[in-house]
Scaffold this active site. Structure first.
Site, short mmCIF file in Angstrom:
data_model
loop_
_atom_site.label_atom_id
_atom_site.label_comp_id
_atom_site.label_asym_id
_atom_site.label_seq_id
_atom_site.Cartn_x
_atom_site.Cartn_y
_atom_site.Cartn_z
CE LYS A 97 -3.24 2.22 2.67
NZ LYS A 97 -4.31 1.81 4.10
CE LYS A 115 -6.08 2.29 0.22
NZ LYS A 115 -6.35 1.72 0.98
C1 PBG Z 1 -6.29 3.65 5.66
C2 PBG Z 1 -6.91 3.11 4.86
C3 PBG Z 1 -6.94 4.10 3.61
C4 PBG Z 1 -8.26 2.72 2.29
C5 PBG Z 1 -8.72 2.77 2.80
N1 PBG Z 1 -8.34 2.29 3.99
C6 PBG Z 1 -5.59 5.01 2.81
C7 PBG Z 1 -5.42 5.75 4.04
O1 PBG Z 1 -6.12 6.86 3.45
O2 PBG Z 1 -5.07 6.45 2.99
C8 PBG Z 1 -7.89 3.73 0.61
C9 PBG Z 1 -8.82 3.69 0.18
C10 PBG Z 1 -9.34 4.48 -0.79
O3 PBG Z 1 -8.67 5.93 -1.70
O4 PBG Z 1 -10.35 4.17 -1.54
N2 PBG Z 1 -6.77 2.87 6.40
#
Ligand code: PBG
Length: 327
Positions: free
Chosen positions: A196, A249
């Site tokens: 991620k 991601k």
């Molecule tokens: C963090 C989380 C994020 C997303 C889902 N869970 C990222 C973040 O804010 O760092 C992003 C999902 C999206 O942008 O669709 N737990």
């Protein structure tokens, strides 16, 4: 003898029947997971501004939503919660009556066959907006992993089918696996947010989830977008810690990571087609600059072609509809 004029590749794309027969990558509703935002309160169905088509749903509206999702042939949903209150330790995340725990019960009772996957993180729940426990302005790794383990266990107890730790702490998959096994949930798989990246494309989600960090950013835990080799190391470590499904991601700026992971590992790979990727298409389509249906299906096909087995996407419901019209 293999060049032109003996070889004419256009022969095979002259008409739709041959194009259809020879299409290498197919997209179906079965490939998708649909993310849903749940909130406390009653009779709430509030549109998320930067993500047209996405809503904050109170539990009384959740049922209609998941019924629609299941009816479209989408195998599962990924739940995100808006807590009643935020605090420094994100305590609603692991409260047995937290918004996610209640939402899981509502869905599993009504539609047992719809997969309920939960995001295991603290950022929606902490007052400072970071994904873990803060001490002297730093996110503490091991203390955070303990809270992820508690959170995952409480999701499993409420009936979650799959848990998805997403905070990018070292050892989070191991911590969650140990807690699940200790609680008798050996059968619950982990979908690890393994690679991620610290991405600008989470912007709309942070508005939707009210989860932007109050100070600083997430670069001490999320991956540097420039680092593909480190992404593969993260995936490898998560596999060793017991991840059942590994995720890359965001998807679009990281298709090379998906493709390399596909070659290197035999685990199922999920790709998260994140909020910003969705909003870009929505905004351009609203201006008449791209055709939403064609653009979204092209993106989703590209993510599958790169090697993802599963796509988490806000376009899941639309795409499922478009794909069924096509037949
Ligand atoms: C963090 C989380 C994020 C997303 C889902 N869970 C990222 C973040 O804010 O760092 C992003 C999902 C999206 O942008 O669709 N737990």
């Amino acid at each position: 003898m293999s060049g032109f004029p003996a070889t004419r590749l256009r022969r095979l794309r002259e008409g739709e029947p041959l194009r259809r027969l020879l299409r290498e990558t197919r997209l179906t509703a079965s490939d998708f997971i649909y993310p849903i935002f749940v909130t406390h309160g009653r009779d709430l169905r509030e549109p998320v501004g930067p993500m047209p088509g996405a809503y904050h749903l109170s539990l009384d509206h959740l049922l209609a939503e998941v019924t629609e999702v299941a009816g479209l042939g989408i195998p599962g949903v990924l739940l995100f919660g808006l807590p009643a209150q935020k605090d420094p330790l994100g305590s609603e995340a692991y409260d047995d009556h937290g918004i996610i725990q209640e939402a899981i019960r509502v869905i599993k009772q009504a539609i047992p066959d719809l997969l309920v996957i939960t995001d295991v993180c603290l950022c929606q729940y902490t007052s400072h907006g970071h994904c873990g426990v803060l001490e002297d302005g730093r996110v503490q790794n091991d203390a955070t992993v303990e809270l992820y383990a508690r959170t995952a266990l409480s999701h499993a107890e409420a009936g979650a089918d799959v848990v998805a730790p997403s905070g990018m702490m070292d050892g989070q998959v191991r911590g969650v696996r140990t807690a699940l096994d200790g609680g008798g949930f050996q059968r619950v798989p982990i979908m690890a947010y393994a690679a991620k990246h610290a991405s600008a494309f989470y912007g709309p989600f942070r508005v939707a989830a009210a989860s932007a960090p109050q100070q600083g950013d997430r670069r001490s835990y999320q991956l540097d977008p420039a680092n593909g080799r480190v992404a593969l190391r993260e995936i490898e470590l998560d596999i060793r810690e017991g991840a059942d499904i590994v995720m890359v991601k965001p998807a679009l700026a990281y298709l090379d990571v998906i493709a390399r992971a596909r070659e290197r590992f035999d685990h199922p790979i999920a790709a998260y087609n994140v909020s910003g990727e969705y909003s870009l298409i929505k905004a351009a389509a609203a201006n008449g600059w791209v055709n939403e249906r064609e653009a979204a299906l092209e993106v989703l096909t590209g993510i599958r072609r790169a090697g993802a087995d599963v796509i988490i996407t806000y376009h899941a419901k639309d795409a499922a509809r478009w794909l069924s019209d096509r037949r």
